[in-house]
Design a protein around this motif. Structure first.
Motif, PDB file in Angstrom:
ATOM      1  N   ALA B 467      40.678  22.435  34.941  1.00  0.00           N
ATOM      2  CA  ALA B 467      40.009  23.606  34.368  1.00  0.00           C
ATOM      3  C   ALA B 467      38.491  23.454  34.456  1.00  0.00           C
ATOM      4  O   ALA B 467      37.769  24.401  34.786  1.00  0.00           O
ATOM      5  CB  ALA B 467      40.450  23.808  32.926  1.00  0.00           C
ATOM      6  N   ALA B 468      37.995  22.227  34.174  1.00  0.00           N
ATOM      7  CA  ALA B 468      36.547  22.017  34.214  1.00  0.00           C
ATOM      8  C   ALA B 468      36.027  22.175  35.634  1.00  0.00           C
ATOM      9  O   ALA B 468      34.984  22.817  35.864  1.00  0.00           O
ATOM     10  CB  ALA B 468      36.210  20.629  33.672  1.00  0.00           C
ATOM     11  N   LEU B 469      36.760  21.637  36.607  1.00  0.00           N
ATOM     12  CA  LEU B 469      36.311  21.751  37.998  1.00  0.00           C
ATOM     13  C   LEU B 469      36.388  23.196  38.483  1.00  0.00           C
ATOM     14  O   LEU B 469      35.566  23.623  39.291  1.00  0.00           O
ATOM     15  CB  LEU B 469      37.132  20.829  38.903  1.00  0.00           C
ATOM     16  N   ALA B 470      37.376  23.943  37.955  1.00  0.00           N
ATOM     17  CA  ALA B 470      37.450  25.366  38.316  1.00  0.00           C
ATOM     18  C   ALA B 470      36.171  26.082  37.885  1.00  0.00           C
ATOM     19  O   ALA B 470      35.684  26.979  38.581  1.00  0.00           O
ATOM     20  CB  ALA B 470      38.666  26.015  37.667  1.00  0.00           C
ATOM     21  N   ASN B 471      35.598  25.645  36.761  1.00  0.00           N
ATOM     22  CA  ASN B 471      34.331  26.237  36.322  1.00  0.00           C
ATOM     23  C   ASN B 471      33.226  25.994  37.341  1.00  0.00           C
ATOM     24  O   ASN B 471      32.389  26.861  37.584  1.00  0.00           O
ATOM     25  CB  ASN B 471      33.906  25.639  34.981  1.00  0.00           C
ATOM     26  N   LEU B 472      33.210  24.779  37.906  1.00  0.00           N
ATOM     27  CA  LEU B 472      32.197  24.472  38.919  1.00  0.00           C
ATOM     28  C   LEU B 472      32.493  25.229  40.206  1.00  0.00           C
ATOM     29  O   LEU B 472      31.612  25.816  40.820  1.00  0.00           O
ATOM     30  CB  LEU B 472      32.171  22.961  39.201  1.00  0.00           C
ATOM     31  N   TYR B 473      33.794  25.218  40.594  1.00  0.00           N
ATOM     32  CA  TYR B 473      34.172  25.860  41.848  1.00  0.00           C
ATOM     33  C   TYR B 473      33.793  27.341  41.835  1.00  0.00           C
ATOM     34  O   TYR B 473      33.135  27.837  42.748  1.00  0.00           O
ATOM     35  CB  TYR B 473      35.675  25.682  42.089  1.00  0.00           C
ATOM     36  N   PHE B 474      34.201  28.047  40.760  1.00  0.00           N
ATOM     37  CA  PHE B 474      33.907  29.481  40.708  1.00  0.00           C
ATOM     38  C   PHE B 474      32.440  29.756  40.404  1.00  0.00           C
ATOM     39  O   PHE B 474      31.977  30.879  40.489  1.00  0.00           O
ATOM     40  CB  PHE B 474      34.827  30.188  39.715  1.00  0.00           C
ATOM     41  N   GLY B 475      31.689  28.696  40.050  1.00  0.00           N
ATOM     42  CA  GLY B 475      30.241  28.851  39.929  1.00  0.00           C
ATOM     43  C   GLY B 475      29.576  28.784  41.285  1.00  0.00           C
ATOM     44  O   GLY B 475      28.574  29.454  41.538  1.00  0.00           O
ATOM     45  N   LEU B 476      30.136  27.979  42.175  1.00  0.00           N
ATOM     46  CA  LEU B 476      29.528  27.807  43.493  1.00  0.00           C
ATOM     47  C   LEU B 476      30.090  28.785  44.512  1.00  0.00           C
ATOM     48  O   LEU B 476      29.393  29.237  45.410  1.00  0.00           O
ATOM     49  CB  LEU B 476      29.744  26.362  43.975  1.00  0.00           C
ATOM     50  N   VAL B 477      31.390  29.117  44.368  1.00  0.00           N
ATOM     51  CA  VAL B 477      32.042  30.033  45.312  1.00  0.00           C
ATOM     52  C   VAL B 477      32.633  31.202  44.528  1.00  0.00           C
ATOM     53  O   VAL B 477      33.833  31.261  44.300  1.00  0.00           O
ATOM     54  CB  VAL B 477      33.183  29.311  46.074  1.00  0.00           C
ATOM     55  N   PRO B 478      31.802  32.118  44.062  1.00  0.00           N
ATOM     56  CA  PRO B 478      32.320  33.146  43.142  1.00  0.00           C
ATOM     57  C   PRO B 478      32.963  34.333  43.840  1.00  0.00           C
ATOM     58  O   PRO B 478      33.217  35.344  43.184  1.00  0.00           O
ATOM     59  CB  PRO B 478      31.064  33.577  42.388  1.00  0.00           C
ATOM     60  N   GLU B 479      33.270  34.226  45.157  1.00  0.00           N
ATOM     61  CA  GLU B 479      33.709  35.433  45.887  1.00  0.00           C
ATOM     62  C   GLU B 479      34.935  36.098  45.272  1.00  0.00           C
ATOM     63  O   GLU B 479      34.945  37.291  45.051  1.00  0.00           O
ATOM     64  CB  GLU B 479      34.010  35.109  47.360  1.00  0.00           C
ATOM     65  N   VAL B 480      35.981  35.298  45.002  1.00  0.00           N
ATOM     66  CA  VAL B 480      37.244  35.922  44.584  1.00  0.00           C
ATOM     67  C   VAL B 480      37.090  36.726  43.292  1.00  0.00           C
ATOM     68  O   VAL B 480      37.343  37.940  43.289  1.00  0.00           O
ATOM     69  CB  VAL B 480      38.372  34.881  44.473  1.00  0.00           C
ATOM     70  N   PRO B 481      36.632  36.105  42.181  1.00  0.00           N
ATOM     71  CA  PRO B 481      36.485  36.935  40.978  1.00  0.00           C
ATOM     72  C   PRO B 481      35.456  38.045  41.166  1.00  0.00           C
ATOM     73  O   PRO B 481      35.662  39.152  40.669  1.00  0.00           O
ATOM     74  CB  PRO B 481      36.040  35.938  39.900  1.00  0.00           C
ATOM     75  N   ALA B 482      34.378  37.767  41.929  1.00  0.00           N
ATOM     76  CA  ALA B 482      33.343  38.795  42.081  1.00  0.00           C
ATOM     77  C   ALA B 482      33.871  39.993  42.866  1.00  0.00           C
ATOM     78  O   ALA B 482      33.611  41.145  42.492  1.00  0.00           O
ATOM     79  CB  ALA B 482      32.120  38.205  42.775  1.00  0.00           C
ATOM     80  N   THR B 483      34.647  39.725  43.933  1.00  0.00           N
ATOM     81  CA  THR B 483      35.203  40.845  44.695  1.00  0.00           C
ATOM     82  C   THR B 483      36.173  41.644  43.848  1.00  0.00           C
ATOM     83  O   THR B 483      36.126  42.884  43.817  1.00  0.00           O
ATOM     84  CB  THR B 483      35.986  40.329  45.933  1.00  0.00           C
ATOM     85  N   LEU B 484      37.058  40.911  43.142  1.00  0.00           N
ATOM     86  CA  LEU B 484      38.028  41.609  42.296  1.00  0.00           C
ATOM     87  C   LEU B 484      37.300  42.450  41.258  1.00  0.00           C
ATOM     88  O   LEU B 484      37.639  43.606  41.021  1.00  0.00           O
ATOM     89  CB  LEU B 484      38.942  40.595  41.599  1.00  0.00           C
ATOM     90  N   ALA B 485      36.267  41.854  40.639  1.00  0.00           N
ATOM     91  CA  ALA B 485      35.556  42.559  39.574  1.00  0.00           C
ATOM     92  C   ALA B 485      34.825  43.765  40.121  1.00  0.00           C
ATOM     93  O   ALA B 485      34.860  44.844  39.525  1.00  0.00           O
ATOM     94  CB  ALA B 485      34.577  41.614  38.892  1.00  0.00           C
ATOM     95  N   ALA B 486      34.169  43.596  41.275  1.00  0.00           N
ATOM     96  CA  ALA B 486      33.404  44.724  41.816  1.00  0.00           C
ATOM     97  C   ALA B 486      34.324  45.889  42.135  1.00  0.00           C
ATOM     98  O   ALA B 486      34.003  47.039  41.828  1.00  0.00           O
ATOM     99  CB  ALA B 486      32.641  44.289  43.065  1.00  0.00           C
TER     100      ALA B 486
END
Lengths: 116, 497
Positions: B467-486
């Motif tokens: 879970a902690a690394l997912a925070n780093l991963y989605f901080g550096l590569v935010p494409e998936v949540p950002a695309t979904l959110a947009a």
């Protein structure tokens, strides 16, 4: 008579508020749950009233009848009644557990016992 | 030809729901846990499969019993709901994988199958809400998830869990009943329960009083469920006294699902049809969001129990999500949807780390945790990573959502600058309250003898670090949540005139 025409909705609103008052103002947990049940029952009334068509009968197909009441709200509220019963049952279950742990079902006494 | 792909929406909810009674019958409890974890993992994979599908441009619709909408109940998954499904199933799976030790210590061996059954029902209800396209069906799912969550929260070892659950039950039921009244009034005026159909029909009656009243009831009802300030009072105690895995699960997703529904309903059904609804929406919710951010962060500054501290921080974070939505702009909604995801990541990881600490120490007050980092270095490090994400340090997921929020706020001139100031102040407050915990676990003198304390069980630690690394991963590569959110924001806004 505008007021009389809306009679059912007045009943709904008044019953709703009686229930809501009990939920907010009563300190006894069982009385709160009774209030909650009244509160939910008011909503059942709202749904059942809206399905009634004046002069309409039960929606069973038969000769010579053309006007039926809308059965959908009744079906919906049957589900909501089940939800209401489960909520009340679960709430009462929690009250039993609270009584076992705290020896009281009065809100202020429970709070007092936690502070000690 | 029947392909599995088109049945994914139904499987998503049916698998956890039907596994629940099975899990209840399984003995010993280890088997029940394994079955529950498997069902939750399956739901997670289904959610991933559908997310990949919607990213490719598909939308899923499923007619229950082949009855066409608007007469039958329809399940529909677009990018917004896919994001929520991902959060809910992911949080449930991680919490179940990590939760073994905590559940064993809190709940009798003989009652554990019942606990896991209730857990799966809560999961089924929570995934049902984003899936369903039928307003009344959503109410039923909402109540399934709430009733099951009351049960699993009441599993907490501390007796104070009981009054906390009772309060949650009362407020949650009032919220759901308000929602039901709103749905009833809309049905009265439009004769439909299908959300898409409702959207088409409501504008004919949009200026009638019952519709306005319905909008009010639905907004307030869902605000209660979503713990929007000042209707949040059920939340801190419920989170504090619940068993740790339950706190991870519910903190990551239960309020988020209600917020999702609030946004979906408001933007889908009301926003485009009611006169001046956007202005009312903004001026009603923006002050509440700002108050939530400032007051809840302020309370967190002085809180001694770290679970309750994080619970207050959740209330502040709900404020962020609401603030983004209250702009009623594309940037604002994107920010708030991204934050739904990122906050679930950060808070999930933080509560997982708290769960690790709780396996070794009894109390969760700052004073009980003095110097514990020396004995549990990995847990403490994971806590810091997740804490950074909550604060919004660059490189973590939290930063992405803060960045989106600030960009969205700056579109609004002077008001925007004031709001940015609020965001900066509250981030500083987050620095302070996270620092208080870090200071306690790293630098404070131990209150008791620490020699018996060792690192948390390996499985738990592994999940916490994922879970902690997912925070780093989605901080550096935010494409998936950002695309979904947009594109979620796009879907919500396309109904505006």
């Amino acid at each position: 008579m505008e007021l009389l025409g809306l009679f059912y909705y007045w009943v709904f609103a008044i019953v709703l508020m009686i229930g809501f008052y009990a939920v907010i103002a009563k300190r006894n947990l069982i009385k709160k749950l009774i209030g909650l049940s009244i509160f939910q029952a008011a909503v059942f009334l709202l749904y059942i009233t809206m399905g009634k068509v004046e002069g309409g009968t039960a929606p069973i197909f038969q000769d010579g009848v053309t006007l039926y009441s809308n059965p959908l709200p009744q079906v919906l509220i049957l589900t909501a009644i089940v939800v209401g019963i489960s909520t009340t049952a679960l709430g009462l279950g929690i009250v039993v557990r609270i009584k076992e742990e705290y020896g009281s079902i009065e809100e202020d006494e429970i709070q007092q016992r936690d502070r000690q | 030809m029947i392909s599995l792909d088109q049945h994914l929406p139904a499987l998503q909810v049916i698998v956890p729901m039907l596994s629940a009674p099975l899990v209840m019958l399984l003995k010993p409890s280890g088997l029940a846990r394994a079955a529950a974890t498997a069902a939750s993992l399956f739901a997670f994979f289904v959610a991933i499969a559908m997310t990949i599908g919607v990213l490719d441009g598909n939308t899923y619709t499923y007619r229950m019993g082949s009855w066409p909408a608007p007469y039958g109940i329809e399940l529909a998954v677009d990018r917004f709901s896919a994001l929520l499904l991902l959060i809910v199933t992911g949080a449930s799976t991680l919490a179940l994988l990590a939760g073994r030790r905590s559940v064993d210590s809190d709940i009798d061996e003989s009652r554990q199958p019942l606990f896991y059954a209730a857990w799966l029902l809560a999961l089924a209800g929570l995934v049902g809400i984003p899936l369903s396209a039928d307003a009344f069906n959503i109410f039923v799912f909402m109540e399934i998830s709430s009733l099951a969550s009351y049960v699993i929260i009441a599993g907490g070892a501390d007796r104070r869990a009981l009054p906390a659950v009772f309060k949650y039950l009362i407020m949650g039921t009032v919220g759901a009943t308000f929602y039901l009244i709103g749905i009833g009034l809309i049905y009265l005026m439009t004769g439909t329960l299908n959300l898409a159909d409702m959207e088409l029909r409501i504008h004919e009656v949009a200026d009638e009083a019952p519709i306005l009243v319905a909008a009010g009831f639905i907004t307030i009802g869902l605000a209660l469920k979503a713990a929007i300030f000042p209707l949040h009072v059920w939340l801190p105690n419920a989170y504090t006294y619940a068993p740790n895995p339950v706190t991870v699960f519910l903190a990551a997703c239960s309020t988020k699902v209600s917020l999702y529904l609030l946004l979906r309903f408001d933007f889908f059904v009301f926003q485009g049809n009611l006169v001046n609804h956007d202005i009312q929406f903004t001026w009603f919710l923006m002050p509440l969001a700002v108050l939530a951010i400032l007051i809840a962060s302020g309370v967190a500054l002085f809180e001694q129990n770290i679970k309750r501290l994080l619970a207050y921080s959740s209330i502040a974070q709900i404020g962020y999500i609401l603030l983004g939505a209250s702009f009623v702009t594309l940037a604002g909604l994107t920010a708030s949807t991204v934050h739904l995801f990122n906050h679930a990541l950060a808070k999930g990881a933080l509560f997982l780390a708290v769960g690790c600490l709780a396996t070794q120490v009894a109390g969760m007050r700052l004073a009980d945790l003095g110097g514990i980092a020396k004995r549990m270095p990995w847990t403490a490090a994971a806590f810091i990573v997740a804490g950074f994400s909550l604060i919004g340090i660059p490189g973590t997921a939290g930063f992405i959502s803060k960045w989106y929020l600030i960009t969205a706020a700056l579109e609004h001139g002077t008001l925007g600058i004031a709001l940015v100031a609020v965001l900066v102040i509250s981030s500083l407050m987050a620095v302070v309250y996270i620092w208080r915990i870090v200071e306690a676990i790293y630098f404070a003198e131990p209150a008791a003898d620490l020699s018996a304390i060792r690192e948390a069980p390996r499985m738990m630690l592994l999940v916490t670090w994922i879970a902690a690394l997912a925070n780093l991963y989605f901080g550096l590569v935010p494409e998936v949540p950002a695309t979904l959110a947009a594109s979620a924001a796009d879907t919500l806004l396309e109904h505006l005139p």
